[in-house]
Structures are given as C-alpha cells and as structure tokens.
Design a protein around this motif. Structure first.
Motif, PDB file in Angstrom:
ATOM      1  N   ILE A  49       0.778  -1.140  -0.409  1.00  0.00           N
ATOM      2  CA  ILE A  49       0.161  -0.201   0.086  1.00  0.00           C
ATOM      3  C   ILE A  49       1.227   1.837   0.212  1.00  0.00           C
ATOM      4  O   ILE A  49       2.160   1.683   0.470  1.00  0.00           O
ATOM      5  CB  ILE A  49      -1.110   0.108   1.297  1.00  0.00           C
ATOM      6  CG1 ILE A  49      -2.200  -1.419   0.931  1.00  0.00           C
ATOM      7  CG2 ILE A  49      -1.772   1.443   1.346  1.00  0.00           C
ATOM      8  CD1 ILE A  49      -3.286  -1.291   2.398  1.00  0.00           C
ATOM      9  N   THR A  50       0.941   1.833  -1.105  1.00  0.00           N
ATOM     10  CA  THR A  50       1.365   3.605  -1.210  1.00  0.00           C
ATOM     11  C   THR A  50       0.073   4.725  -0.557  1.00  0.00           C
ATOM     12  O   THR A  50      -0.387   4.909  -2.099  1.00  0.00           O
ATOM     13  CB  THR A  50       2.148   3.594  -2.226  1.00  0.00           C
ATOM     14  OG1 THR A  50       1.103   3.125  -3.370  1.00  0.00           O
ATOM     15  CG2 THR A  50       3.371   2.409  -2.517  1.00  0.00           C
ATOM     16  N   HIS A  51      -0.007   5.148   0.430  1.00  0.00           N
ATOM     17  CA  HIS A  51      -1.252   6.160   0.560  1.00  0.00           C
ATOM     18  C   HIS A  51      -0.458   7.426   0.419  1.00  0.00           C
ATOM     19  O   HIS A  51       0.414   8.073   1.605  1.00  0.00           O
ATOM     20  CB  HIS A  51      -1.283   5.876   1.907  1.00  0.00           C
ATOM     21  CG  HIS A  51      -2.845   6.630   1.896  1.00  0.00           C
ATOM     22  ND1 HIS A  51      -2.631   6.967   3.200  1.00  0.00           N
ATOM     23  CD2 HIS A  51      -3.862   7.500   1.647  1.00  0.00           C
ATOM     24  CE1 HIS A  51      -4.008   7.810   3.671  1.00  0.00           C
ATOM     25  NE2 HIS A  51      -4.333   7.840   2.722  1.00  0.00           N
ATOM     26  N   PHE A  52      -0.722   8.044  -0.540  1.00  0.00           N
ATOM     27  CA  PHE A  52      -0.665   9.307  -0.796  1.00  0.00           C
ATOM     28  C   PHE A  52      -1.371  10.100   0.242  1.00  0.00           C
ATOM     29  O   PHE A  52      -2.061   9.641   0.386  1.00  0.00           O
ATOM     30  CB  PHE A  52      -0.572   9.795  -2.446  1.00  0.00           C
ATOM     31  CG  PHE A  52       0.618   9.038  -3.210  1.00  0.00           C
ATOM     32  CD1 PHE A  52       2.430  10.227  -3.293  1.00  0.00           C
ATOM     33  CD2 PHE A  52       0.480   7.831  -3.727  1.00  0.00           C
ATOM     34  CE1 PHE A  52       2.747   9.288  -4.438  1.00  0.00           C
ATOM     35  CE2 PHE A  52       1.700   7.074  -4.735  1.00  0.00           C
ATOM     36  CZ  PHE A  52       2.889   7.963  -4.621  1.00  0.00           C
ATOM     37  N   PHE A  53      -0.677  11.564   0.627  1.00  0.00           N
ATOM     38  CA  PHE A  53      -2.019  12.582   1.218  1.00  0.00           C
ATOM     39  C   PHE A  53      -2.313  13.661  -0.613  1.00  0.00           C
ATOM     40  O   PHE A  53      -1.285  14.336  -1.412  1.00  0.00           O
ATOM     41  CB  PHE A  53      -0.647  13.325   2.257  1.00  0.00           C
ATOM     42  CG  PHE A  53      -1.384  12.150   3.361  1.00  0.00           C
ATOM     43  CD1 PHE A  53      -2.031  12.913   4.449  1.00  0.00           C
ATOM     44  CD2 PHE A  53      -0.880  11.178   2.955  1.00  0.00           C
ATOM     45  CE1 PHE A  53      -2.285  11.887   4.930  1.00  0.00           C
ATOM     46  CE2 PHE A  53      -1.456  10.531   4.683  1.00  0.00           C
ATOM     47  CZ  PHE A  53      -2.058  10.365   5.584  1.00  0.00           C
ATOM     48  N   ILE A  72       3.467   4.188   4.099  1.00  0.00           N
ATOM     49  CA  ILE A  72       3.528   2.660   3.061  1.00  0.00           C
ATOM     50  C   ILE A  72       3.726   1.449   3.834  1.00  0.00           C
ATOM     51  O   ILE A  72       3.673   1.936   5.024  1.00  0.00           O
ATOM     52  CB  ILE A  72       5.215   2.056   2.543  1.00  0.00           C
ATOM     53  CG1 ILE A  72       5.130   3.658   1.560  1.00  0.00           C
ATOM     54  CG2 ILE A  72       5.612   1.492   2.018  1.00  0.00           C
ATOM     55  CD1 ILE A  72       6.441   3.735   0.491  1.00  0.00           C
ATOM     56  N   VAL A  73       2.624   0.579   3.536  1.00  0.00           N
ATOM     57  CA  VAL A  73       2.036  -0.475   3.971  1.00  0.00           C
ATOM     58  C   VAL A  73       2.528  -1.409   3.471  1.00  0.00           C
ATOM     59  O   VAL A  73       2.043  -1.699   2.304  1.00  0.00           O
ATOM     60  CB  VAL A  73       1.428  -0.305   4.830  1.00  0.00           C
ATOM     61  CG1 VAL A  73       0.661  -1.838   5.496  1.00  0.00           C
ATOM     62  CG2 VAL A  73       0.071   0.571   5.591  1.00  0.00           C
ATOM     63  N   ARG A  74       3.595  -3.006   3.979  1.00  0.00           N
ATOM     64  CA  ARG A  74       4.013  -3.905   3.655  1.00  0.00           C
ATOM     65  C   ARG A  74       3.286  -4.976   4.297  1.00  0.00           C
ATOM     66  O   ARG A  74       2.882  -5.186   5.163  1.00  0.00           O
ATOM     67  CB  ARG A  74       5.370  -4.510   3.644  1.00  0.00           C
ATOM     68  CG  ARG A  74       6.343  -2.947   3.179  1.00  0.00           C
ATOM     69  CD  ARG A  74       8.325  -3.190   3.554  1.00  0.00           C
ATOM     70  NE  ARG A  74       8.860  -2.319   3.245  1.00  0.00           N
ATOM     71  CZ  ARG A  74       9.812  -2.649   3.287  1.00  0.00           C
ATOM     72  NH1 ARG A  74      11.041  -4.195   3.747  1.00  0.00           N
ATOM     73  NH2 ARG A  74      11.123  -1.515   2.724  1.00  0.00           N
ATOM     74  N   GLY A  75       3.021  -5.889   3.684  1.00  0.00           N
ATOM     75  CA  GLY A  75       2.114  -7.158   4.042  1.00  0.00           C
ATOM     76  C   GLY A  75       2.847  -8.045   4.805  1.00  0.00           C
ATOM     77  O   GLY A  75       3.961  -7.954   4.402  1.00  0.00           O
ATOM     78  N   LYS A  76       2.560  -8.874   4.953  1.00  0.00           N
ATOM     79  CA  LYS A  76       3.826 -10.431   5.153  1.00  0.00           C
ATOM     80  C   LYS A  76       4.070 -10.250   4.349  1.00  0.00           C
ATOM     81  O   LYS A  76       5.633 -11.665   4.758  1.00  0.00           O
ATOM     82  CB  LYS A  76       2.822 -11.155   6.374  1.00  0.00           C
ATOM     83  CG  LYS A  76       1.798 -11.912   5.802  1.00  0.00           C
ATOM     84  CD  LYS A  76       0.871 -12.859   6.492  1.00  0.00           C
ATOM     85  CE  LYS A  76      -0.416 -13.592   5.928  1.00  0.00           C
ATOM     86  NZ  LYS A  76      -2.063 -13.347   5.938  1.00  0.00           N
ATOM     87  N   ASP A  77       3.695 -10.885   3.125  1.00  0.00           N
ATOM     88  CA  ASP A  77       4.376 -11.645   1.907  1.00  0.00           C
ATOM     89  C   ASP A  77       4.613 -10.782   1.285  1.00  0.00           C
ATOM     90  O   ASP A  77       5.478 -10.916   0.236  1.00  0.00           O
ATOM     91  CB  ASP A  77       3.381 -12.516   1.020  1.00  0.00           C
ATOM     92  CG  ASP A  77       2.535 -13.071   2.492  1.00  0.00           C
ATOM     93  OD1 ASP A  77       2.738 -14.551   3.405  1.00  0.00           O
ATOM     94  OD2 ASP A  77       1.066 -13.179   2.565  1.00  0.00           O
ATOM     95  N   THR A  78       5.464  -9.210   1.573  1.00  0.00           N
ATOM     96  CA  THR A  78       5.446  -8.604   0.421  1.00  0.00           C
ATOM     97  C   THR A  78       7.483  -8.753   0.447  1.00  0.00           C
ATOM     98  O   THR A  78       7.664  -8.806   1.679  1.00  0.00           O
ATOM     99  CB  THR A  78       5.730  -7.198   1.009  1.00  0.00           C
ATOM    100  OG1 THR A  78       4.065  -6.493   0.578  1.00  0.00           O
ATOM    101  CG2 THR A  78       6.379  -6.105   0.304  1.00  0.00           C
ATOM    102  N   ASP A  79       7.843  -8.565  -0.696  1.00  0.00           N
ATOM    103  CA  ASP A  79       9.117  -8.646  -0.487  1.00  0.00           C
ATOM    104  C   ASP A  79       9.883  -7.375  -1.110  1.00  0.00           C
ATOM    105  O   ASP A  79       9.547  -6.565  -1.088  1.00  0.00           O
ATOM    106  CB  ASP A  79       9.304  -9.298  -2.853  1.00  0.00           C
ATOM    107  CG  ASP A  79      10.798  -9.347  -2.725  1.00  0.00           C
ATOM    108  OD1 ASP A  79      11.998  -9.587  -1.851  1.00  0.00           O
ATOM    109  OD2 ASP A  79      11.280 -10.069  -3.953  1.00  0.00           O
TER     110      ASP A  79
END
Length: 771
Positions: free
Chosen positions: A143-147, A158-165
């Motif tokens: 996830i890339t949350h721009f404002f 920025i949110v990385r998931g548990k599987d994100t490389d």
C-alpha cells in the motif's frame, strides 16, 4: 535484474489518481493513466479529461505544463495489457473491495513478474486486498498512501504485507523518496493507518468540544491553532480547506473498520449543522463557503454561529495571555473556556496518539512525522507531550480517573526526545533511547547544529561546517530577509572560505530561502533621509555579490520555497544552483515600485542571452528579461524557474527537500577540482532605440487597463537598465557600468514618493499597491 522504475501506470483518473500521475510526470518519468472506457467516439475521454482539468487547476498538479506531455492516457478495457511496459502499477480506484479485487485479477494476468503493484487505499486492510491472489502477486503488492494533493504533500504512508518482497517494496520506496520527493512513514496495516486515524480523531474532538463549550469558530481556531503548532487555518479553517463533505466519509470509514472500544467511537454523534451545510453546498473553500465564508461583492468575511447555524461577520477574539500562548502547560491550566478547550483537545488527542505506538506504528518518530507531514503540524504528538511534560500529562489523566497509555508510564518524568552527544534520540517502547536515523544521502542543517557551533554568526546569518571542506551560509533573520548584517557576514565568509575551506553552499532548513531585502529597514532609512546609508546598502550588496561570484572557490545556491528579490539575485550569482522542486523564484522589486538593485538585471540578461534557443542580437534577451522583471514574474516551481531562465539548463533540481543540502554539497565538491571563477560578461545593449520599442508596448498595456500610470514609470526604469542607459547598439557595456546604472536607477526609484507608497503598502498588507 534491472530494478529501475522507468515507467509507471496509474489506474484511476480521479482527483488522487490523476494527481499521482501528474507528480510522476513532474519527476520526468513517463506515466500511463488509465480509467474506465467511455461510451462514444473517444473511449479514453475520462483519462484525457483528467489531464485537461489538471492543466487548468490552481494550485497546479503539474510543475510545468511540459510535464503533461509525459502522461499517456487510455482506458482499462482497451489498454490494460500495456501495464506490461510498466515497472510500477498504482491502483487509485473507488474504495470498494470487490472492484479492487476484480481489477487485481486482471492485473495479475498481464503484468511482468516482479513489477510492483500498490493501492492508494486508506481504508481497506492489505490482507483483504490480496485475498485469493497468488503468492507471486502478494510478494509484489504493498500500500502506498499518498496525501492530497500529491505534488505538495510530502507524506507517504507505506504498508508492507507479511508476504511483500522487501526488494520490491524497497524499489518503490527509493523511487518515491528520490524521484517523487516524499518522506516515507512505514505504517502498520491498521484502519486509517497513522495520520488520518489521529487527524480525524483530533478534528472530531476539537469540533465537538467547541460546540459543547459554546465557543465561536474564531475562538476555537485561536486556542487550537498556533499555540499547538497547528497551521494558521486552525481547526475549522482546516476543515474548510480539506472539505466539510469529507468529514462524514472519514467517520463512516473509521467506524466501519476500527475495533470496538476505540476512543474514536466516543466522538461520533449526530451533526445536524454539518449535514445542513453539506446539503446546502457549504462544503468549505471548494463550495460556497464553510465554517468561514467570504463575500466577494462586499469584501466581507463571515463565520458561522455554531449554535444557530447562521452566518455573522468575523469576530476577533480577545488575545490569550502571552505566557499561555507560548507554553502549553500554562495553556491547559488556564481557568475558563480557553484552558478547558485546550485540555479537551490535548487531553484526548495526545493519549490517543500514545495509545497507537506499537499498534499503528513501531515507534514515536513515525507518528510524529506522519502528523507533521500529513497535517502540517509544527510539532508531532510526542513533541507536544514533551512541551507539556509527560509526567504532568499522566498525572492529570490519573487524577481524572482516565487510562494512561503504556508509553506514558514508560517515559515517566523523562522526555520522549533528547540530544545525547550531538545526536537526537527518541524513546523506544522498551524505555531505552535510540538515535533518530536519517536516510542515506540525507543531510539536515538542524542535525549539524546539534553537534557543532557556527564558524561565524551575527544577528541575520550564520556559517556552518557541513563536512568535507564545505561550509553552509544560512540566513537567519525574519523571513530570511537580507540586510546589511547578511552582507557583512558574507564578506567575512568569503575570506574564511578562501583560507580554510573548499566550497560554499547557500542554504537554509527554513520553509523559505529568502523573501528578499529587508524593505522595512530601507523605508526607515528613506524616512530618516539616510540616503548615504541606502546607497551604501545597494553598492555594498552589489560588491559583495560580485565578490561571491568571482571568489576563488565554487559557490552553490540551494533555494527552496520563496527565493524572491535579493534571494533570487544572490542565487543568480552562484556558480550553480541546486534548487528544491518547490522553489518559487523571481525578481519582484517592480511590485514595490523598485528595480533589482543587486545585479539581478545583468545576471538574468546573461543567462537569457546564453540560453539555447535565444535569437542572436541585443533585443531578444532584453525583451525576455524586461517582461520577466517588469511584471515581477515568480516561478511556481523549479521547473518553471528554468523556463524563466532563473535556472540554467545545467542547474540541478532536487525533488526531496530532505536531500537538498546533501545534493548541493555534492554539486559544490564536484566543482572543486580545477575550479576557475567565471569570466565577467560584456553586454551589447540596444540603448534608446530599445527603450522606445519597449515604451510603445507598455503604453499599449496601459491603454487596455493592464498597467497603471506608475507601472509605466517603473517599467521605464527597468527598461533603462536593461537597454544600457545612454549607450548605442555598437557599444560594449561592461558589467561594472551596468551595475552603476542599476544603482542610480534604484536610488531614483527609492526617492519617488509613489515607490515609498508601494513599499509601505507591501509591508502592511503583503500585497502590491496598484497606483
């Protein structure tokens, strides 16, 4: 494997998606903007319409209209296969999980393995977004949350998931940092992430408390504004800015996703006044008005009565006690509505932020950065707690029978931030202190100041050793205005650098590089009849700027924000400029009835004459320079500053403000080996024939009502300098002769009472006088 991001696809051409696409183009990177196919002859009309609207939008999403050429448009039905050309795919479509998941299934079948895919969502958990997708897709997803607006807001969560490389995420993070100029805050996969979760709670608490305590919107914005480090809009002004209709949407999103028991639910209540305002089109600045309204016809400002819902003329509340306005501890202890309101906000919002350490973010720095960058707070929540005293805050919460967040117990009577050995440190969740770590290639003057003393300093400027033989000259006066003390320290600096250092950088961490010369001092000197002092100020500034230009070491100017008047002129005298992308540069003296007095005419003329594409002969360069100076043009970006010739083609632009000083330092060091000062320019200027041609044009503007009588006089003075005064086209005008002419014309302008009226008006209102 090639890991560079050379092309980006943005799917969704709404306000946010289109803004992201525009900002990618601002970075000089091609971008494919896709939206739904539209029925009719032009199936790409939705995406094309978004680009067309952005070219007319103010503030502009594009840093230069030429950047729009890097945006290709298309539609999802016909062109989705083109995502195979792209290295990063940004999804910015409607916030519906089913629609997003359907799109991801199509993307997965078409994209190249290893191509990053991100969502701009701020409401849907990452795990839900990638449910049912393959292991490879999950590895490429984040996830890339721009404002909003993406060009101007520096925060990206920025949110990385548990599987994100990590390699894929790192590639995106590096791009948004260096190319898009964002400061990254890593957030956890929780509702609202960090900034919107705290920000929405803060606004709800503040609005509810203002209504409960019977405050006016003006009182609420006074108490909850600058004393707390909130932008000058205050609480209600900020809601007007972002849009009142956004409030119920954010509330609906958070109430649907936050866990039961979250303090946010205590803020949710019926708001008939807000519902009525939205229904009637009073949605803030984008609508007919909001909590504040301005009547253009009568030039009258209004504010809404929170009790009756009726508008009334703006009221100025009584001043807060001086100590309470500067000391949050005293502010929350004030008896009466002011203290009650301050505590109603800080006593809820600060513990709420403290509660989120470990839940929404790993550390306090991420939370503070998110609120400072996302909501323009001057201080983050934990910096505010330090200003009150953590122990004092915890004691008051306990006295009221309220829960004390764990991190407040951990800090005890200590502070969340400290300086140890010249290094800023923050409190970790386990109670230890850790260094605040800057990214690789980030150099901030505020960090240099923690570990060193200035090489030189006076009331208006300072000189700092930034390492590797480079020193940084910093303006420190009000608005970084230039005065005789700045000039004096520059002269000392030139001598010191010649003896002890390799290169010089002109830079400040402040929001604005310099707004120009100190006009208040100049006007005071005029009123006092101190003409000798004024002449010394102009002549001394010219001599110092030329000494800087011809010094035996490289000089690099690193402007950001406003670089106006003298701030622009000093930059023009540097060997190179490394400008922040958001640099607003201009020779604005004509707006105050003056002309540039510190060499600005000649430096701009020289740049224009040498620029690629400028026709040969004296008049083309003079004509371009005249238009720029006489109309006080100011660039709306560094890219536009290059188009106006304030920046040369060889000058650099830094997208990330945090990297500007390091980039300027590197540029200066690159010039050291074999450095020789520039050769003085010589000018062939048109003289009287050029002035006659320019005067004819200005008379035409005045006849059309586009110029005032005194505009015509001021333009004539600019033309006199740019055409070389009493010269002929066959004559050579030296740099020194042009400076002498510039100095004389400046002093003539300063003696004119109409100029004095303009200067007075600018100082009083911040706006030019049309006399």
């Amino acid at each position: 494997m090639d890991t560079a991001i050379r092309k980006v696809c943005v799917i969704g051409a709404g306000v946010m998606g289109a803004g992201i696409a525009a900002h990618v183009a601002n970075a000089g990177v091609p971008v494919l903007l896709l939206d739904i196919a539209k029925d009719g002859p032009d199936r790409d009309a939705v995406a094309k319409g978004a680009v067309a609207r952005m070219l007319k939008t103010d503030p502009a999403p594009f840093m230069s209209k030429s950047a729009a050429k890097l945006v290709e448009t298309g539609n999802i039905d016909d062109h989705l296969d083109r995502i195979a050309e792209c290295d990063w795919i940004v999804e910015a479509i409607v916030e519906r999980l089913d629609i997003k998941q359907s799109l991801y299934a199509r993307i997965e079948a078409l994209k190249r393995p290893g191509t990053a895919v991100s969502s701009n969502t701020s409401t849907i958990p990452l795990d839900h977004l990638v449910a049912g997708r393959s292991e490879g897709f999950r590895a490429d997803f984040l996830i890339t949350h721009f404002f909003n607006p993406p060009r101007y807001m520096r925060l990206i969560e920025i949110v990385r998931g548990k599987d994100t490389d990590p390699a894929v995420a790192g590639r995106v993070e590096d791009f948004v940092d260096r190319n898009l100029g964002k400061r990254i805050v890593r957030a956890k996969d929780t509702p609202g992430f960090i900034a919107n979760r705290i920000g929405t709670y803060w606004l709800a608490v503040a609005i509810n408390a203002a209504m409960d305590l019977g405050l006016t919107v003006e009182q609420a914005d006074q108490i909850g504004g600058r004393p707390m480090g909130v932008p000058k809009t205050g609480i209600f002004g900020l809601v007007d800015l972002v849009g009142i209709d956004l409030m119920p949407l954010l509330s609906k999103s958070l109430t649907a996703t936050l866990p039961q028991g979250d303090p946010y639910f205590d803020t949710v209540r019926p708001m008939p006044l807000v519902d009525k305002m939205i229904a009637e089109g009073f949605t803030g600045r984008k609508g007919k008005g909001g909590f504040y309204r301005f009547d253009k016809a009568t030039r009258t400002k209004y504010a809404i009565d929170l009790a009756t819902g009726e508008y009334r003329e703006l009221q100025t509340p009584a001043d807060l006690p001086a100590d309470a306005a500067k000391d949050l501890g005293k502010l929350i202890e004030l008896e009466g509505p002011s203290g009650d309101y301050a505590w109603a906000i800080l006593g809820r919002v600060l513990p709420y932020a403290a509660m989120l350490v470990g839940e929404a973010a790993d550390d306090i720095v991420a939370i503070d950065d998110a609120m400072k960058l996302g909501y323009n707070w001057k201080y983050g929540p934990f910096e505010l707690i330090d200003r009150i005293g953590a122990g004092k805050l915890a004691a008051r919460l306990r006295a009221e029978g309220r829960a004390v967040p764990a991190i407040l117990d951990t800090v005890g009577d200590r502070t969340f931030y400290r300086v140890e050995g010249g290094q800023r440190q923050y409190l970790t969740r386990d109670g230890a202190y850790a260094d605040v770590v800057r990214g690789e290639g980030v150099l901030l003057l505020e960090d240099v100041k923690l570990r060193s003393e200035p090489v030189l300093r006076n009331e208006s400027a300072a000189l700092w050793d930034v390492g590797d033989g480079v020193v940084c000259f910093e303006f420190t006066g009000k608005s970084n205005a230039l005065d005789d003390k700045v000039v004096a320290l520059l002269n000392e600096t030139i001598a010191v650098v010649r003896e002890r250092f390799k290169a010089l950088v002109l830079y400040t961490d402040a929001a604005n590089f310099s707004v120009g010369a100190n006009l208040f001092l100049a006007l005071w000197a005029v009123k006092s009849g101190a003409w000798e002092q004024i002449e010394q100020m102009i002549g001394g500034g010219q001599a110092t700027f030329k000494a800087l230009k011809y010094a035996p070491f490289p000089v690099v100017a690193a402007p950001a924000g406003m670089a106006l008047g003298g701030g622009c002129e000093i930059s023009l005298h540097a060997d190179a400029i490394q400008a922040h992308a958001e640099t607003y540069m201009g020779l604005v003296e004509a707006g105050a009835g003056l002309v540039p007095g510190w060499g600005g005419h000649g430096e701009l003329l020289d740049r224009i004459a040498k620029a690629k594409g400028t026709p040969r002969g004296p008049m083309p360069a003079v004509g371009v320079a005249f238009e720029t100076i006489s109309t006080a043009k100011v660039s709306k970006s560094a890219a536009e500053a290059r188009e106006l010739h304030f920046l040369r083609a060889s000058d650099g632009i830094t997208m990330n403000r945090d990297r500007l000083l390091a980039d300027a330092k590197a540029r200066a060091l690159a010039l050291v080996d074999g450095y020789t000062p520039p050769e003085p320019p010589v000018y062939r200027l048109p003289g009287e024939s050029g002035r006659i041609a320019i005067a004819d044009v200005v008379r035409g503007f005045r006849a059309k009502g586009l110029a005032t009588p005194y505009d015509e006089v001021v333009s004539g003075r600019v033309a006199e300098v740019l055409t070389g005064g009493d010269t002929d086209i066959i004559d050579v005008v030296t740099e020194e002769a042009l400076l002498t002419l510039e100095r004389r014309v400046f002093l003539d302008a300063m003696r004119d009472t109409r100029t004095q009226d303009r200067v007075t008006h600018v100082l009083q209102t911040g706006k030019p006088l049309r006399n």
